[in-house]
Design a protein around this motif. Structure first.
Motif, short mmCIF file in Angstrom:
data_model
loop_
_atom_site.label_atom_id
_atom_site.label_comp_id
_atom_site.label_asym_id
_atom_site.label_seq_id
_atom_site.Cartn_x
_atom_site.Cartn_y
_atom_site.Cartn_z
N SER A 34 0.74 -1.15 -0.08
CA SER A 34 -0.22 0.13 -0.01
C SER A 34 0.77 1.13 -0.04
O SER A 34 2.19 0.99 0.10
CB SER A 34 -0.87 -0.04 1.15
OG SER A 34 -0.22 0.45 2.31
N PRO A 35 0.26 2.34 -0.39
CA PRO A 35 1.24 3.53 -0.01
C PRO A 35 2.06 3.69 1.15
O PRO A 35 3.28 4.32 1.13
CB PRO A 35 0.41 4.75 -0.27
CG PRO A 35 -0.90 4.23 -1.07
CD PRO A 35 -1.01 2.95 -0.49
N ASP A 36 1.35 3.11 2.41
CA ASP A 36 2.17 3.39 3.53
C ASP A 36 2.67 2.11 4.31
O ASP A 36 3.30 1.88 5.47
CB ASP A 36 1.30 4.02 4.54
CG ASP A 36 0.79 5.42 4.27
OD1 ASP A 36 1.88 6.20 3.50
OD2 ASP A 36 -0.32 5.96 4.27
N GLY A 37 2.58 0.84 3.64
CA GLY A 37 2.96 -0.20 4.32
C GLY A 37 3.08 -1.42 3.36
O GLY A 37 2.94 -1.26 2.11
N LEU A 67 13.64 0.71 1.28
CA LEU A 67 12.87 0.98 2.21
C LEU A 67 13.30 0.78 3.63
O LEU A 67 13.87 -0.43 3.94
CB LEU A 67 11.47 0.44 2.03
CG LEU A 67 10.85 0.65 0.58
CD1 LEU A 67 9.63 -0.11 0.54
CD2 LEU A 67 10.41 2.25 0.46
N HIS A 68 12.98 1.64 4.45
CA HIS A 68 13.13 1.25 5.90
C HIS A 68 11.81 1.19 6.81
O HIS A 68 10.72 1.89 6.24
CB HIS A 68 13.69 2.45 6.70
CG HIS A 68 15.38 3.00 5.97
ND1 HIS A 68 16.28 2.00 6.11
CD2 HIS A 68 15.57 3.71 5.30
CE1 HIS A 68 17.39 2.52 5.65
NE2 HIS A 68 16.92 3.43 5.02
N ILE A 87 5.95 1.76 6.69
CA ILE A 87 7.07 2.30 5.83
C ILE A 87 7.41 3.53 6.50
O ILE A 87 6.68 4.61 6.63
CB ILE A 87 6.97 2.47 4.36
CG1 ILE A 87 6.64 1.08 3.73
CG2 ILE A 87 7.97 3.20 3.74
CD1 ILE A 87 6.16 1.34 2.23
N LEU A 88 8.84 3.78 6.93
CA LEU A 88 9.26 4.87 7.66
C LEU A 88 9.68 6.09 6.77
O LEU A 88 9.50 7.20 7.04
CB LEU A 88 10.51 4.58 8.54
CG LEU A 88 9.81 3.45 9.81
CD1 LEU A 88 11.30 2.89 10.48
CD2 LEU A 88 8.95 3.97 10.74
N ASN A 89 10.17 5.53 5.39
CA ASN A 89 10.57 6.56 4.69
C ASN A 89 9.81 6.15 3.41
O ASN A 89 9.78 5.02 2.89
CB ASN A 89 12.11 6.39 4.17
CG ASN A 89 12.46 5.19 3.41
OD1 ASN A 89 11.87 4.00 4.17
ND2 ASN A 89 13.26 5.02 2.63
N THR A 90 9.01 7.27 2.96
CA THR A 90 8.12 6.93 1.61
C THR A 90 8.62 7.72 0.55
O THR A 90 7.94 8.79 0.33
CB THR A 90 6.59 7.17 2.06
OG1 THR A 90 6.37 8.64 2.65
CG2 THR A 90 6.24 6.06 2.98
#
Length: 111
Positions: A34-37, A67-68, A87-90
């Protein structure tokens, strides 16, 4: 059980990445994004025992950014461990990667 996800998940078939917790490095499959995970599967149990964050990267897919991620949950099954993470950095390249995956997924559904 109510799904508390903010964004729908896009399934990926066969996307393989490398995952490291800083000490141990292995290969995993991305099950969905997903955009965030994302959800990673087929991980060995040794990875992410108490890690606050993991790093994932791909040598074979130049569209996949490094990704982090911060693991939120884990489940162990017969084929290894699965984890869900935010995701910590997107980076913008990640949003592009997810958009392309969504487009491919939509084309498969209409075919």
């Amino acid at each position: 059980m109510t799904d508390k996800r903010q964004h729908p998940r896009i399934r990926l078939n066969g996307a393989t990445v490398h995952v490291t917790d800083g000490c141990f490095c292995t290969t995993a499959q991305i099950e969905n994004v997903s955009p965030d995970g994302l959800c990673l599967c087929n991980l060995p149990e040794q990875l992410y025992r108490n890690a606050e964050h993991l790093t994932i990267f791909s040598n074979g897919n130049p569209a996949m950014p490094t990704l982090h991620i911060k693991p939120c949950w884990q489940a162990v099954g017969w084929n290894g461990k699965s984890i869900g993470a935010i995701i910590l950095n997107t980076p913008e390249t990640w949003r592009f990667f997810v958009g392309r995956a969504a487009g491919r997924s939509a084309r498969k559904e209409t075919a």
